[in-house]
Scaffold this motif. Structure first.
Motif, PDB file in Angstrom:
ATOM      1  N   GLY A  40     -53.016   8.106 -17.918  1.00 25.73           N
ATOM      2  CA  GLY A  40     -52.512   8.524 -16.604  1.00 25.73           C
ATOM      3  C   GLY A  40     -51.687   9.795 -16.717  1.00 25.73           C
ATOM      4  N   PRO A  41     -51.499  10.498 -15.602  1.00 28.64           N
ATOM      5  CA  PRO A  41     -50.768  11.773 -15.642  1.00 28.64           C
ATOM      6  C   PRO A  41     -49.281  11.551 -15.903  1.00 28.64           C
ATOM      7  N   PRO A  42     -48.673  12.361 -16.776  1.00 22.13           N
ATOM      8  CA  PRO A  42     -47.212  12.254 -16.993  1.00 22.13           C
ATOM      9  C   PRO A  42     -46.448  12.883 -15.828  1.00 22.13           C
ATOM     10  N   TRP A  43     -45.168  12.488 -15.672  1.00 26.18           N
ATOM     11  CA  TRP A  43     -44.312  13.075 -14.640  1.00 26.18           C
ATOM     12  C   TRP A  43     -43.811  14.434 -15.104  1.00 26.18           C
ATOM     13  N   TYR A  44     -43.871  15.385 -14.181  1.00 25.56           N
ATOM     14  CA  TYR A  44     -43.218  16.680 -14.366  1.00 25.56           C
ATOM     15  C   TYR A  44     -42.178  16.839 -13.263  1.00 25.56           C
ATOM     16  N   PHE A  45     -41.260  17.795 -13.483  1.00 23.05           N
ATOM     17  CA  PHE A  45     -40.197  18.048 -12.495  1.00 23.05           C
ATOM     18  C   PHE A  45     -40.173  19.524 -12.133  1.00 23.05           C
ATOM     19  N   ASP A  46     -40.044  19.785 -10.835  1.00 26.15           N
ATOM     20  CA  ASP A  46     -39.985  21.143 -10.301  1.00 26.15           C
ATOM     21  C   ASP A  46     -38.560  21.407  -9.817  1.00 26.15           C
ATOM     22  N   LEU A  47     -38.061  22.607 -10.061  1.00 24.28           N
ATOM     23  CA  LEU A  47     -36.741  23.019  -9.572  1.00 24.28           C
ATOM     24  C   LEU A  47     -36.899  23.690  -8.212  1.00 24.28           C
ATOM     25  N   HIS A  48     -35.968  23.390  -7.309  1.00 18.64           N
ATOM     26  CA  HIS A  48     -36.018  23.957  -5.957  1.00 18.64           C
ATOM     27  C   HIS A  48     -36.158  25.478  -6.046  1.00 18.64           C
ATOM     28  N   PRO A  49     -37.059  26.083  -5.246  1.00 14.65           N
ATOM     29  CA  PRO A  49     -37.288  27.530  -5.347  1.00 14.65           C
ATOM     30  C   PRO A  49     -36.036  28.371  -5.097  1.00 14.65           C
ATOM     31  N   VAL A  50     -35.137  27.891  -4.234  1.00 10.18           N
ATOM     32  CA  VAL A  50     -33.900  28.642  -3.996  1.00 10.18           C
ATOM     33  C   VAL A  50     -33.030  28.623  -5.248  1.00 10.18           C
ATOM     34  N   ALA A  51     -33.023  27.505  -5.951  1.00 10.13           N
ATOM     35  CA  ALA A  51     -32.258  27.438  -7.200  1.00 10.13           C
ATOM     36  C   ALA A  51     -32.870  28.353  -8.247  1.00 10.13           C
ATOM     37  N   ARG A  52     -34.205  28.437  -8.279  1.00  7.54           N
ATOM     38  CA  ARG A  52     -34.863  29.358  -9.223  1.00  7.54           C
ATOM     39  C   ARG A  52     -34.435  30.799  -8.926  1.00  7.54           C
ATOM     40  N   ASP A  53     -34.432  31.163  -7.647  1.00  7.77           N
ATOM     41  CA  ASP A  53     -34.043  32.520  -7.276  1.00  7.77           C
ATOM     42  C   ASP A  53     -32.587  32.789  -7.651  1.00  7.77           C
ATOM     43  N   LEU A  54     -31.729  31.805  -7.400  1.00  5.46           N
ATOM     44  CA  LEU A  54     -30.311  31.975  -7.715  1.00  5.46           C
ATOM     45  C   LEU A  54     -30.105  32.188  -9.208  1.00  5.46           C
ATOM     46  N   LEU A  55     -30.784  31.384 -10.039  1.00  3.74           N
ATOM     47  CA  LEU A  55     -30.643  31.528 -11.488  1.00  3.74           C
ATOM     48  C   LEU A  55     -31.263  32.827 -11.975  1.00  3.74           C
ATOM     49  N   ARG A  56     -32.368  33.217 -11.377  1.00  5.87           N
ATOM     50  CA  ARG A  56     -33.029  34.457 -11.785  1.00  5.87           C
ATOM     51  C   ARG A  56     -32.114  35.659 -11.608  1.00  5.87           C
ATOM     52  N   ASP A  57     -31.291  35.641 -10.544  1.00  3.35           N
ATOM     53  CA  ASP A  57     -30.390  36.756 -10.266  1.00  3.35           C
ATOM     54  C   ASP A  57     -28.975  36.499 -10.791  1.00  3.35           C
ATOM     55  N   HIS A  58     -28.827  35.531 -11.694  1.00  6.36           N
ATOM     56  CA  HIS A  58     -27.530  35.191 -12.316  1.00  6.36           C
ATOM     57  C   HIS A  58     -26.513  34.748 -11.276  1.00  6.36           C
ATOM     58  N   GLY A  59     -26.982  34.097 -10.225  1.00  5.42           N
ATOM     59  CA  GLY A  59     -26.085  33.599  -9.201  1.00  5.42           C
ATOM     60  C   GLY A  59     -25.245  32.427  -9.629  1.00  5.42           C
ATOM     61  N   GLU A  60     -25.507  31.904 -10.824  1.00  6.72           N
ATOM     62  CA  GLU A  60     -24.675  30.809 -11.311  1.00  6.72           C
ATOM     63  C   GLU A  60     -23.318  31.304 -11.799  1.00  6.72           C
ATOM     64  N   VAL A  61     -23.205  32.613 -12.104  1.00  2.00           N
ATOM     65  CA  VAL A  61     -21.942  33.133 -12.654  1.00  2.00           C
ATOM     66  C   VAL A  61     -20.790  32.992 -11.644  1.00  2.00           C
ATOM     67  N   PRO A  62     -20.945  33.386 -10.364  1.00  2.00           N
ATOM     68  CA  PRO A  62     -19.857  33.116  -9.412  1.00  2.00           C
ATOM     69  C   PRO A  62     -19.523  31.631  -9.283  1.00  2.00           C
ATOM     70  N   LEU A  63     -20.539  30.777  -9.435  1.00  2.00           N
ATOM     71  CA  LEU A  63     -20.276  29.340  -9.358  1.00  2.00           C
ATOM     72  C   LEU A  63     -19.509  28.857 -10.579  1.00  2.00           C
ATOM     73  N   GLN A  64     -19.795  29.442 -11.732  1.00  2.00           N
ATOM     74  CA  GLN A  64     -19.020  29.114 -12.929  1.00  2.00           C
ATOM     75  C   GLN A  64     -17.567  29.539 -12.747  1.00  2.00           C
ATOM     76  N   LEU A  65     -17.374  30.709 -12.145  1.00  2.00           N
ATOM     77  CA  LEU A  65     -16.010  31.166 -11.886  1.00  2.00           C
ATOM     78  C   LEU A  65     -15.320  30.242 -10.886  1.00  2.00           C
ATOM     79  N   ALA A  66     -16.039  29.821  -9.858  1.00  2.00           N
ATOM     80  CA  ALA A  66     -15.461  28.908  -8.870  1.00  2.00           C
ATOM     81  C   ALA A  66     -15.034  27.598  -9.528  1.00  2.00           C
ATOM     82  N   ASP A  67     -15.874  27.069 -10.393  1.00  2.00           N
ATOM     83  CA  ASP A  67     -15.551  25.825 -11.083  1.00  2.00           C
ATOM     84  C   ASP A  67     -14.338  26.015 -11.987  1.00  2.00           C
ATOM     85  N   TYR A  68     -14.260  27.168 -12.644  1.00  2.00           N
ATOM     86  CA  TYR A  68     -13.131  27.466 -13.520  1.00  2.00           C
ATOM     87  C   TYR A  68     -11.829  27.559 -12.725  1.00  2.00           C
TER      88      TYR A  68
END
Length: 827
Positions: free
Chosen positions: A668-696
């Protein structure tokens, strides 16, 4: 839940700090001594319309309800500078006799003061007094000027002591009206001045009485609440006063208590040396705000070998310095006008032990004094600020129905409870007006900074109901209604009960920008963050998800190769054409083992829990990977769309779900997981860095809120600057730039200028430049320093510059930049 507190008005009084300033300062103290709450008034001098930046800082921290200009009359100006105002009739200059006659007739006429008005506006601009704008009129304020006779105006929001029966007419100790010079100002500032000041001279008291007087003023407690030594009573007694009725200033605090917010170290004192009005006002501001400021003019200087300097050193040591030194306190010597040499000389003089103990004891005492007595800058921190609140009504916990809007703005659904005073002595004063402050739970919204109060009322509140403003801890409003009140209206019905709004950081910045003919909008990166915030249940969860151990898992979905065998060498994922429809785009998909491999969880149960949470939020989607029998394209099909027959997203063909479609394994087919396209775009443009600063920043704050990335635009709607992270942390507004590189680009000065422009508009307290790299390049640091120093800051002083490197790593460094030399020290 919210807290409602009642307080006396906070008033900043602007006066002429040039020639004759001793008289004008005493005149302000006289007006304050006749006003309820006047002990807490702030004095702000100006010279030719300019206010020292230090005093702008003090005013901003004081957070006045009213910024008023001291009204000056012809008679008062003539008293200070005879003949300085030319008097003419039909173009002819009056001679001495005619001039004296006209002054007798029109001496109480108020003289326009354009320079004073410029100074008043400069102070109001960095604060948020009661003011509002109308479409067809200029900005107006509830109270903008105040003079000796101003309290007799029935429309003033201030209450004269004569209107409070419990204190009206009571005798009190007062500075003599004829005491002039520095010592006369000090006495008036310590105990109040009930009679209008007159021309005078230095207090005609002897050496012993002067020491007793200074000892009383420097005792460490509020002189308004302590009895002076008996020999002083002959100088300070007013008629029918036996010395037991307190001081002129003490009665202005009837029904009030001095309360503070935050924690300020004990046994601290601030000595301000110098002879200008700004030196006196800075010391007085420290006394009003923290209770620890003293002015040391030249005639009271502890420097020198004469007897007076020696007596001053002994007095300061016995009353203040020794206690601070032995209790690990701090005595800061500073100045507004005097140079470094003068301050250093005062420090050295105060470090000398008052009595020579000899030997080891003398050395130990000097060591303590060297640690305790230091030169420093004038600072007005947020913690420990005091004000006068109504004793019987400090805090009333109330529950007010409210609605939280999508952006976080809180809107009250019903008016605030009736804000009446409980003290019977105050209730007996029919003309008494007070201030009402509403403090809501949570981080709140930024205080002051010129935001007009109309933005804090709901749309259905009559704009003329009362005056509303953004106060130090929340919305404040005047106690009484200003709309129609007919004769015979019951007392409680005369009180204002507005419905208020606590603005989100985004809404607050937008409203403030509009006042400056600008606008604020969410940037494209901010839009992505808002989408993900909605999925994950708020900004805090979003920042934690993109900053913690799951970040490496999320990054695992980004492909760095078109080949699955190169990106996922152990078969923990697959690289496919994006959504199976675009030959130019490729995306990664992870298996359960891939989520485990890219993350840091050690057990399958922990990995499964993470997947359950992320799929439950919609950030991850579970599905299968199959090919198309007709076009051959391999595509990810989500579990919600998968079935016995599946539609190819490329060609639209229906494909039965058979082993030929998934190939391996046969079972049978194994499970795969897809990341939300908006999250892909955010990570592609390093949008996680402001969020890291916010968490800090959140992890290092007691009270914290922030917003998604914003764009500041001009009146035409064109972007001026991007704000990667606007935040409000522990009462400080933060504007931050967050980068994944070590440089601010090819034109770093231009980038810094954009951030400085945004920081100045919101009067930010901190300007942060953060990077996930281990260091900023030298050119970027130089640009930060030079550009921030050159910026003409509205409040007179710019924000603290904070440099953060290694964001999101164990090597994170958080440092403060010294703009004088560029040195970095721990934040």
């Amino acid at each position: 839940m919210a807290q409602i507190g009642l307080s006396a008005p906070r008033v900043a009084v602007i006066f002429d700090g040039g020639v004759g300033w001793h008289y004008w300062a005493r005149l302000v103290l006289h007006v304050a001594s006749r006003t309820w709450g006047g002990r807490g008034f702030l004095l702000v001098p100006h010279v030719d319309g300019a206010v020292d930046p230090v005093l702008l800082q003090a005013a901003r921290r004081y957070d006045p309800d009213y910024v008023v200009l001291l009204e000056t009359t012809l008679a008062q100006i003539e008293r200070v500078a005879p003949g300085s105002v030319p008097l003419t009739v039909e173009g002819a200059v009056l001679d001495n006799e005619a001039r004296a006659q006209l002054l007798e007739q029109a001496g109480d006429q108020v003289v326009p003061d354009p320079a004073g008005e410029r100074a008043r506006e400069a102070v109001a601009r960095v604060c948020s007094p009661y003011r509002r704008s109308h479409e067809r009129t200029d900005t107006e304020e509830s109270l903008a000027s105040l003079g000796v006779g101003g309290l007799d105006n029935t429309f003033t929001p201030l209450t004269p002591l004569s209107a409070i029966p419990a204190v009206a007419g009571a005798p009190y100790l007062s500075a003599p009206a004829g005491w002039d010079g520095p010592l006369g100002v000090l006495v008036a500032a310590g105990c109040g001045l009930f009679d209008e000041p007159q021309n005078g001279a230095a207090p005609p008291i002897g050496e012993k009485d002067e020491q007793l007087l200074l000892s009383w003023l420097l005792f460490g407690d509020d002189p308004a609440g302590t009895r002076p030594a008996d020999p002083l009573l002959k100088w300070l007694l007013s008629p029918a006063n036996d010395g037991n009725d307190g001081t002129a200033f003490q009665r202005t605090t009837f029904g009030l208590s001095r309360v503070s917010t935050g924690v300020r170290p004990r046994h601290h004192a601030t000595f301000v040396v110098g002879d200008t009005a700004a030196d006196f006002a800075a010391a007085y501001a420290h006394q009003v705000l923290y209770g620890d400021g003293w002015w040391l003019p030249a005639e009271l200087s502890p420097v020198g070998n004469n007897g007076r300097a020696g007596r001053m050193r002994h007095l300061l040591h016995s009353r203040v310095i020794t206690k601070a030194a032995f209790r690990h306190g701090r005595v800061t010597v500073t100045s507004v006008s005097a140079g470094a040499e003068t301050v250093t000389a005062a420090v050295e003089a105060l470090r000398v032990p008052p009595t020579g103990l000899g030997g080891h004891a003398d050395a130990e005492q000097r060591k303590l004094l060297e640690a305790a007595v230091v030169a420093g800058d004038l600072a007005f921190p947020a913690d420990g600020v005091t004000s006068y609140a109504v004793t019987a009504d400090l805090d009333h916990p109330v529950a007010i129905p409210a609605m939280t809007e999508p952006d976080g703005t809180i809107t009250m659904m019903s008016p605030v409870p009736v804000p009446d005073v409980a003290d019977p002595g105050l209730r007996d004063a029919p003309g008494l007006t007070w201030q009402v402050e509403v403090r809501c739970e949570g981080p709140g919204m930024p205080a002051g900074r010129g935001l007009q109060g109309a933005h804090l009322a709901t749309a259905d509140v009559d704009p003329f109901l009362t005056w509303i403003r953004s106060g130090r801890h929340g919305p404040r409003f005047e106690s009484h209604r200003y709309n129609l009140i007919v004769a015979g209206t019951p007392r409680l019905s005369q009180l204002a009960r507005p419905k208020l709004r606590i603005l989100s950081l985004h809404e607050w910045a937008g409203r403030l920008a509009v006042q400056h003919q600008h606008s604020i909008r969410v940037s494209d990166a901010g839009r992505r963050a808002n989408v993900l915030q909605a999925l994950l249940g708020g900004r805090e969860n979003l920042a934690a998800t993109f900053s913690g151990p799951l970040l490496s898992v999320l990054r695992g979905f980004l492909r760095n190769s078109r080949k699955s065998s190169e990106r996922y060498r152990d078969g923990e994922g697959a690289v496919l054409h994006a959504a199976g429809t675009n030959d130019a785009g490729y995306e990664g998909y992870l298996t359960f083992e891939g989520v485990k491999a890219f993350g840091s969880r050690s057990t399958d149960e922990a990995v499964a829990a993470d997947i359950d949470r992320l799929t439950g939020s919609g950030l991850l989607t579970r599905g299968i990977i199959v090919n198309c029998e007709q076009c051959g394209r391999v595509a990810f099909i989500s579990l919600g769309r998968a079935g016995q027959d599946n539609i190819c997203p490329r060609c639209g063909a229906a494909n039965p779900l058979t082993s030929a479609r998934w190939h391996q394994p046969v079972s049978g087919p194994p499970w795969y997981f897809d990341l939300h396209p908006v999250a892909r775009d955010l990570l592609r443009d390093h949008g996680e860095v402001p969020l890291q600063l916010a968490d800090y920043l959140r992890s290092r704050s007691r009270r914290y809120t922030d917003a998604a990335e914003l764009e500041l635009c001009n009146s035409a709607g064109s972007p001026i600057a991007e704000i990667d992270l606007p935040a409000y942390a522990d009462g400080q507004v933060v504007i931050a730039e967050a980068k994944s590189s070590s440089t601010l680009g090819n034109k770093p000065a231009k980038e810094v200028q954009k951030k400085a422009t945004a920081a100045d508009l919101v009067q930010a307290d901190q300007l942060i430049f953060a990077t996930s790299e281990s260091a900023w390049e030298a050119a970027s640091l130089t640009a930060i320093r030079t550009t921030v120093r050159a910026q003409p800051w509205t409040g007179g002083q710019g924000p603290a510059v904070r440099i953060i490197t290694g964001l999101g790593t164990e090597r994170c460094q958080d440092r403060r930049m010294d703009l004088a030399d560029g040195a970095l020290s721990d934040w």
